[in-house]
Scaffold this active site. Structure first.
Site, PDB file in Angstrom:
ATOM      1  NE  ARG A 192     -12.015  -0.372  -0.637  1.00 16.22           N
ATOM      2  CZ  ARG A 192     -11.974  -0.732  -1.899  1.00 16.22           C
ATOM      3  NH1 ARG A 192     -13.038  -1.261  -2.455  1.00 16.22           N
ATOM      4  NH2 ARG A 192     -10.898  -0.553  -2.612  1.00 16.22           N
ATOM      5  CE  LYS A 195      -9.017  -3.572  -0.445  1.00 16.41           C
ATOM      6  NZ  LYS A 195      -7.648  -3.668  -0.968  1.00 16.41           N
ATOM      7  CG  ASP A 202      -2.508   5.606   2.200  1.00 18.73           C
ATOM      8  OD1 ASP A 202      -1.791   6.457   1.649  1.00 18.73           O
ATOM      9  OD2 ASP A 202      -3.473   5.062   1.643  1.00 18.73           O
ATOM     10  CG  ASN A 203      -1.819   2.257  -0.289  1.00 19.76           C
ATOM     11  OD1 ASN A 203      -2.632   1.992   0.590  1.00 19.76           O
ATOM     12  ND2 ASN A 203      -2.152   2.907  -1.387  1.00 19.76           N
ATOM     13  NE  ARG A 233      -3.175   0.715   6.699  1.00 19.68           N
ATOM     14  CZ  ARG A 233      -3.706   0.218   5.588  1.00 19.68           C
ATOM     15  NH1 ARG A 233      -3.318   0.676   4.427  1.00 19.68           N
ATOM     16  NH2 ARG A 233      -4.640  -0.712   5.625  1.00 19.68           N
ATOM     17  CG  ASP A 274      -4.304  -0.686  -0.655  1.00 18.76           C
ATOM     18  OD1 ASP A 274      -5.152  -1.039  -1.480  1.00 18.76           O
ATOM     19  OD2 ASP A 274      -4.564   0.051   0.313  1.00 18.76           O
ATOM     20  CG  ASP A 279     -19.480   2.225  -1.972  1.00 16.25           C
ATOM     21  OD1 ASP A 279     -18.328   1.942  -1.575  1.00 16.25           O
ATOM     22  OD2 ASP A 279     -19.898   1.903  -3.098  1.00 16.25           O
TER      23      ASP A 279
END
Ligand code: AMP
Ligand code: MG
Length: 473
Positions: free
Chosen positions: A87, A107, A246-247, A177, A256, A119
């Protein structure tokens, strides 16, 4: 041009690393908050951009933008998963007047090839929450991505009910990352891996270029930044909440802001995230998870450390031992400063642990206890606390001529204002109904965290401390 000066070095990496992706069109964007000071640092014209919400909603691209979604994977709660920007889109890298380079990312700007079932959108409150907490971290001197703007899209998003859709503009030293390395190790070639490592060196550790062991040194420096970062989280009482690989950014910035929060009452087992039922990412576990994540980074990088697997593993293990040494040193140095100790004595660790034990047993507020020690504010007068106080004062007296020097030091290292959950929630609720006054006064106080604030320095009643954060923001 409003000062835009975008470059795209990340897109020079092989195609596997990203997909071209335009943000979704937004018909009636509305600016909610714009970070004028940050715009100034970036060399952007705040007067022009404040009036250009479309540029921070994705409907109107800044000149020179070439939007992409980045590919990455990650170990989420210990399990490998293919992820990527589901997103978010990266508009480019802004070259600042001072020569620094920052990713400019939207974002909440619509679906991408990595959205899976999501979504691609974001709701107003969580984006404002990221804005508030990342600003607080910055002013506390904790490395962090920052927030340039939050814009309403005018469209609804479905979360827990219908919410107002919003886009956050995130500014980061980069979005490389640990998960980017996990991704390329799983799906790329060794050549891709080398290119990512070389790119990371160029972007964050350019002094390593030309070094014989540059990839091992890259790992060690990235690990050192995590040691320093996580020590700062611990010292400030910050719980990240979702330390998946990933963070974790190679740059060493906090990234994040999902289920994160600051502790009120000191309890090492503090967890805010409603889904972290095992407490994997609790306050006390953060340094260990840092090491675990770095082990996943080392695994991905092994072929670059040494051609012989066993040798490479040894080098990785030594490097993680160095992470621990560094972490412990940074933490102890920071704790000494929090207690006004400008020098070292061997038993300082004992003195610190004794205080933390008391804070836990008497359910004391983490932030305000340190402030109280330096400012003659209320502390429970039990026998044990009085005894600890005497010992601590004696420790200071052994080296300092004047206790007021110690207090001055403490007031520079112990914030009076942190983004307390109750205050953040109140500000977000008001903002959702269109009133931004409270959010701006909170942001103002968080911008001067070492000054007492009449509104924001008071901890909540103990009964109101059971705060929970939710994913799916
Ligand atoms: P996070 O928990 O925010 O670190 O996100 C983990 C992954 O989920 C990343 O790949 C995100 O891009 C993705 N993600 C989070 N929220 C959404 C969303 N609403 N739509 C699509 N992807 C999402
Ligand atoms: Mg993430």
């Amino acid at each position: 041009m409003a000062g835009w000066n975008l470059e795209h070095t990340y897109s020079e990496l092989p195609e596997i690393f990203f997909r071209e992706q335009f943000p979704a069109f937004v018909r009636s964007p509305k600016m909610v908050v714009f970070n004028e000071k940050l715009a100034g640092t970036l060399g952007l014209d705040a007067d022009k951009l404040r009036e250009a919400p479309g540029m921070f909603a994705g409907s109107e691209l800044p000149p020179g933008a070439k939007p992409i979604a980045q590919a990455y994977a990650g170990f989420q709660f210990g399990h490998f998963a293919m992820l990527g920007d589901g997103r978010a889109v990266l508009l480019g890298e802004q070259l600042c007047p001072d020569g620094r380079r920052f990713d400019i990312q939207l974002k909440g700007s619509g679906v991408t090839p990595f959205s899976r079932n999501g979504d691609g959108l974001a709701a107003l409150a969580p984006m404002l929450r990221e804005y508030i907490i990342s600003e607080a971290m910055f002013h506390l001197g904790i490395p962090t991505t920052r927030s340039l703007a939050v814009v309403l899209t005018g469209k609804g998003v479905i979360r827990d009910g219908l919410k107002q859709g919003a886009v956050l503009t995130r500014v980061a030293a980069s979005h490389i990352r640990v998960g980017t390395f996990n991704f390329i190790s799983a799906y790329g070639t060794e050549d891709d891996l080398r290119k990512l490592a070389d790119y990371s060196i160029r972007r964050h550790f350019p002094w390593l270029e030309g070094e014989k062991d540059k990839y091992l040194l890259l790992f060690r420096q990235a690990a050192d930044r995590q040691a320093s970062l996580i020590s700062k989280w611990q010292l400030a009482g910050f719980v990240h909440g979702v330390m998946n690989t990933d963070n974790m950014a190679i740059s060493g910035e906090t990234i994040d802001y999902g289920p994160c929060a600051f502790m009120d009452i000191y309890d090492p087992q503090t967890v805010f995230s409603s889904i972290d039922t095992m407490g994997r990412y609790s306050y006390e576990n953060q340094p260990k998870i840092g090491a675990w994540n770095l082990a996943r980074l080392a695994e991905a990088m092994l072929p670059l450390f040494n051609g012989h697997h066993d040798e490479a593993v040894k080098l990785a293990q030594n490097s993680i031992a160095i992470y621990w040494d560094n972490y412990n040193r940074y933490w102890l140095t920071g704790m000494r400063l929090k207690l006004g100790l400008a020098d070292e004595e061997p038993d300082d660790t004992g003195l610190i642990s004794a205080l933390l034990d008391l804070m836990k047993r008497y359910e004391l507020d983490y932030t305000n206890t340190f402030r109280a020690l330096a400012n003659d504010l209320f502390m429970p007068e039990t026998h044990e606390i009085t005894a600890w106080n005497k010992e601590w004062r004696a420790r200071i007296d052994r080296r300092h001529c004047d206790i007021s020097d110690a207090f001055d030091l403490m007031n520079k290292h112990n914030p009076a204002v942190i983004p307390r959950n109750r205050h953040v929630e109140e500000a977000l609720a008001a903002a959702e109904s269109g009133d931004l006054t409270l959010m701006h006064s909170l942001l103002d106080a968080l911008g001067r965290p070492y000054e007492e604030s009449r509104l924001f320095s008071t901890p909540p009643e103990p009964a109101l401390c059971g705060y929970k954060t939710f994913c799916g923001t």
